[in-house]
Design a protein around this motif. Structure first.
Motif, short mmCIF file in Angstrom:
data_model
loop_
_atom_site.label_atom_id
_atom_site.label_comp_id
_atom_site.label_asym_id
_atom_site.label_seq_id
_atom_site.Cartn_x
_atom_site.Cartn_y
_atom_site.Cartn_z
N ILE A 15 10.79 35.51 -12.44
CA ILE A 15 8.51 36.40 -12.64
C ILE A 15 8.16 35.19 -12.35
O ILE A 15 7.36 35.82 -12.02
CB ILE A 15 8.81 36.22 -14.56
CG1 ILE A 15 9.37 37.64 -14.88
CG2 ILE A 15 7.60 36.30 -14.83
CD1 ILE A 15 9.11 37.34 -17.10
N GLN A 16 7.82 34.10 -12.53
CA GLN A 16 7.08 32.87 -11.41
C GLN A 16 6.62 33.31 -10.07
O GLN A 16 5.88 33.21 -9.68
CB GLN A 16 7.42 31.02 -12.05
CG GLN A 16 6.54 31.36 -13.53
CD GLN A 16 7.90 29.79 -13.24
OE1 GLN A 16 8.56 29.42 -13.84
NE2 GLN A 16 6.38 28.40 -14.17
N LYS A 17 8.36 33.97 -9.66
CA LYS A 17 8.28 34.08 -8.23
C LYS A 17 7.29 35.11 -7.30
O LYS A 17 6.46 35.19 -6.80
CB LYS A 17 9.54 33.52 -7.60
CG LYS A 17 10.00 32.76 -7.08
CD LYS A 17 11.57 32.79 -6.58
CE LYS A 17 12.07 31.19 -6.81
NZ LYS A 17 13.44 31.38 -6.68
N ALA A 18 7.33 36.23 -8.30
CA ALA A 18 7.15 37.57 -8.24
C ALA A 18 5.96 37.37 -8.90
O ALA A 18 5.16 38.36 -7.38
CB ALA A 18 7.72 38.70 -9.67
N THR A 19 4.94 36.99 -9.28
CA THR A 19 3.53 36.56 -9.94
C THR A 19 2.35 35.61 -9.29
O THR A 19 1.82 35.97 -8.52
CB THR A 19 3.28 36.11 -11.30
OG1 THR A 19 4.24 35.20 -11.75
CG2 THR A 19 4.20 37.61 -12.25
N GLY A 20 3.94 35.08 -8.29
CA GLY A 20 2.74 33.57 -7.84
C GLY A 20 2.61 32.70 -8.75
O GLY A 20 1.74 31.69 -8.03
N SER A 23 2.47 28.58 -13.67
CA SER A 23 2.27 28.43 -15.22
C SER A 23 3.47 29.45 -16.21
O SER A 23 3.03 30.31 -15.59
CB SER A 23 0.46 28.57 -15.91
OG SER A 23 1.18 28.88 -17.46
N LYS A 24 3.67 29.40 -17.07
CA LYS A 24 4.97 30.35 -17.59
C LYS A 24 3.85 31.13 -18.62
O LYS A 24 4.46 32.14 -18.06
CB LYS A 24 5.67 29.64 -18.44
CG LYS A 24 6.96 28.80 -17.60
CD LYS A 24 8.08 27.93 -18.74
CE LYS A 24 9.27 27.11 -17.76
NZ LYS A 24 10.37 26.48 -18.41
N THR A 25 3.22 30.54 -19.12
CA THR A 25 1.85 31.42 -19.80
C THR A 25 1.38 32.40 -19.24
O THR A 25 1.23 33.45 -18.88
CB THR A 25 0.98 30.35 -20.48
OG1 THR A 25 2.23 29.67 -21.30
CG2 THR A 25 0.42 31.32 -21.07
N LYS A 26 0.46 31.93 -17.54
CA LYS A 26 0.01 32.72 -16.46
C LYS A 26 1.20 34.08 -16.60
O LYS A 26 0.76 35.13 -16.10
CB LYS A 26 -0.59 31.86 -15.86
CG LYS A 26 -1.88 31.16 -16.38
CD LYS A 26 -2.00 30.71 -15.54
CE LYS A 26 -3.66 30.16 -15.83
NZ LYS A 26 -4.51 29.12 -14.99
#
Length: 79
Positions: A15-20, A23-26
């Motif tokens: 998810i962090q890679k996909a969203t860029g 922050s885990k929350t963001k």
């Protein structure tokens, strides 16, 4: 709102890679917003062909032009 969640590490990383987002929350917030957006798009597309919209934009434009001329006349009278 605070929440305790058990999210698999590999999914969180993805998810962090996909969203860029770092922050885990963001990252989760972005993913959730995107999910909701996609759901709404699917719901709208499901309505295709089921709703009849009869909109005469030319008539609407004509009425708006008449209203604008009336407003201009009123402004000229007040000068």
């Amino acid at each position: 709102m605070r929440a305790t969640l058990n999210i698999p590490d590999d999914l969180m990383t993805e998810i962090q890679k996909a969203t860029g987002e770092k922050s885990k929350t963001k990252a989760i917030t972005v993913a959730m917003k995107e999910f909701i957006k996609q759901k709404k798009i699917k719901q709208l597309l499901a309505l295709r062909g089921k709703i009849q919209i009869d909109y005469d934009w030319e008539k609407e434009e004509e009425l708006e032009m008449k209203a604008q001329k009336e407003r201009e006349k009123l402004l000229e009278r007040t000068k």
